[in-house]
Design a protein around this motif. Sequence first.
Motif, PDB file in Angstrom:
ATOM      1  N   UNK A 193       0.851  -1.190   0.000  1.00 49.31           N
ATOM      2  CA  UNK A 193       0.000   0.000   0.000  1.00 49.31           C
ATOM      3  C   UNK A 193       0.885   1.237   0.000  1.00 49.31           C
ATOM      4  N   UNK A 194       0.490   2.228  -0.809  1.00 52.71           N
ATOM      5  CA  UNK A 194       1.294   3.450  -0.866  1.00 52.71           C
ATOM      6  C   UNK A 194       1.226   4.173   0.472  1.00 52.71           C
ATOM      7  N   UNK A 195       2.374   4.534   0.982  1.00 51.69           N
ATOM      8  CA  UNK A 195       2.447   5.242   2.251  1.00 51.69           C
ATOM      9  C   UNK A 195       2.303   6.740   2.018  1.00 51.69           C
ATOM     10  N   UNK A 196       1.817   7.479   3.026  1.00 53.84           N
ATOM     11  CA  UNK A 196       1.581   8.919   2.834  1.00 53.84           C
ATOM     12  C   UNK A 196       2.864   9.704   2.687  1.00 53.84           C
ATOM     13  N   UNK A 197       2.763  10.787   1.939  1.00 48.95           N
ATOM     14  CA  UNK A 197       3.835  11.780   1.843  1.00 48.95           C
ATOM     15  C   UNK A 197       3.491  12.948   2.761  1.00 48.95           C
ATOM     16  N   UNK A 198       4.512  13.655   3.197  1.00 52.22           N
ATOM     17  CA  UNK A 198       4.265  14.850   4.004  1.00 52.22           C
ATOM     18  C   UNK A 198       3.563  15.906   3.167  1.00 52.22           C
ATOM     19  N   UNK A 199       2.748  16.709   3.822  1.00 52.09           N
ATOM     20  CA  UNK A 199       2.003  17.753   3.125  1.00 52.09           C
ATOM     21  C   UNK A 199       2.928  18.882   2.679  1.00 52.09           C
ATOM     22  N   UNK A 200       2.450  19.596   1.679  1.00 47.91           N
ATOM     23  CA  UNK A 200       3.177  20.739   1.124  1.00 47.91           C
ATOM     24  C   UNK A 200       3.584  21.703   2.224  1.00 47.91           C
ATOM     25  N   UNK A 201       2.653  21.984   3.142  1.00 46.47           N
ATOM     26  CA  UNK A 201       2.917  22.973   4.189  1.00 46.47           C
ATOM     27  C   UNK A 201       4.013  22.517   5.159  1.00 46.47           C
ATOM     28  N   UNK A 202       4.247  21.222   5.241  1.00 47.67           N
ATOM     29  CA  UNK A 202       5.265  20.689   6.136  1.00 47.67           C
ATOM     30  C   UNK A 202       6.650  20.700   5.502  1.00 47.67           C
TER      31      UNK A 202
END
Length: 207
Positions: A193-202
Motif C-alpha cells: 500500500x502506498x504510504x503517505x507523503x508529508x504535506x506541502x505545508x510541512x
Amino acid sequence: MTDLSVAPAPGLTALDAAGRAALFTEARTANSFADTPVTDEELSSIWELARWAPTAANLQPLRVLYVRTPEGRERLLGHMAEGNRAKTASAPAVAVLAVDSRFYEHIPHTLPFRPELKDVYEGNAELQQRAVDFNGPMQAAYFILSVRAHGLAAGPMGGFDREGLDADFFADGRWKSILVVNIGHPGENPWFDRLPRLDHEEIVRWA
C-alpha cells in the motif's frame, strides 16, 4: 549572417501527465517481478539515459555492475539482507550501483578546462569523500528515473552487506557499493500500500 557552426539552444519541454505519472506519481517500488526478460540492450539504454545526470564539476563517480549470470546472482544473494533475497532472486536483472574511489583520474577528460583539479582531489581524502557522498546518490536517483522511463519497475535497496559485496565483486577496492536496484516488469502483487507523503505545508517554505 547566421552562424551555422553553433547549434541552437534546445527548448525545454514539460512532460505530459502520462510522463509525470510514469516517473513520479504512479511509479512504485516493485517487490515481486514477472518472468519477462530484461535485455542487455535495455540495460545499456538505461545507463545511456542516466549518464546525463548533473554532477558537481562533472565528476561522475557512479559506476554500474549489472548482475546477469546465475553464478553472479548466487554470489549477490549471499550478501543481501534476508528480507531482500526473494525479491532480488525474482528480478530478471539487478544493478549494483557503486562509486569509483578514484573518480578524479578522469577529470582531465570530463573537465578539460580544469585538468589541474585532478591533483587537488588526488591528495585530499576528505574532498574525495565529500564528492562521492554528494554526487553518487544524485546519479543513483537519476538511474532509478531512467529505469522508470524505460517502462520498467525499479526496486532500490540499501539492505545488503556492503563490505562483503565489495570484497566479492570489487576486490581491488576501487569501487564502493551504495545501492542495489532490482529491475524488471512487476510480478504478482508487486506493490505494498502506498504510504503517505508529508504535506506541502510541512515541506515547502517561501522567502
